[in-house]
Write a protein that holds these residues in place. Structure first.
Motif, PDB file in Angstrom:
ATOM      1  N   LEU A 106       0.828  -1.207   0.000  1.00 55.48           N
ATOM      2  CA  LEU A 106       0.000   0.000   0.000  1.00 55.48           C
ATOM      3  C   LEU A 106       0.864   1.259   0.000  1.00 55.48           C
ATOM      4  N   LEU A 107       1.975   1.222   0.688  1.00 53.81           N
ATOM      5  CA  LEU A 107       2.885   2.363   0.666  1.00 53.81           C
ATOM      6  C   LEU A 107       3.310   2.689  -0.772  1.00 53.81           C
ATOM      7  N   LEU A 108       3.567   1.659  -1.536  1.00 55.01           N
ATOM      8  CA  LEU A 108       4.045   1.869  -2.902  1.00 55.01           C
ATOM      9  C   LEU A 108       2.952   2.346  -3.844  1.00 55.01           C
ATOM     10  N   ILE A 109       1.719   1.917  -3.618  1.00 53.87           N
ATOM     11  CA  ILE A 109       0.657   2.327  -4.534  1.00 53.87           C
ATOM     12  C   ILE A 109      -0.105   3.562  -4.047  1.00 53.87           C
ATOM     13  N   THR A 110       0.046   3.899  -2.756  1.00 59.90           N
ATOM     14  CA  THR A 110      -0.658   5.048  -2.206  1.00 59.90           C
ATOM     15  C   THR A 110       0.151   6.328  -2.392  1.00 59.90           C
TER      16      THR A 110
END
Length: 94
Positions: free
Chosen positions: A89-93
């Motif tokens: 999620l860090l990478l896509i958010t």
């Protein structure tokens, strides 16, 4: 929204206890947990996106988690599965 999910997972992760991990895996897994957690705090407290260096670090952590996750016992799977989801999620958010 991905950020809302990140906050929800982060709260659950902070409230969970460190799982019983095999001795040889504990250090590397603890490092991955610490690095990903630091990136979450950076994003949520500062409300800033990850810079390219932090994105690369999280990606490397997820790749290493892939390798280590194969060997972890079942009682650890939910903890590190959630850590993987947080990292993703860090990478896509951001």
């Amino acid at each position: 929204m991905n950020r809302e999910m990140l906050i929800k997972l982060w709260q659950a992760h902070k409230n969970d206890e460190w799982p019983h991990v095999e001795t040889g895996q504990e250090g590397p897994l603890m490092t991955l947990d610490t690095v990903i957690s630091g990136c979450v705090v950076y994003v949520l407290d500062g409300e800033e996106d990850l810079d390219e260096q932090r994105r690369a670090i999280v990606s490397d952590c997820l790749a290493e988690l892939d390798t280590l996750e194969i060997e972890i016992n079942d009682e650890c799977r939910s903890y590190f599965g959630r850590l993987r989801e947080i990292g993703t999620l860090l990478l896509i958010t951001t």
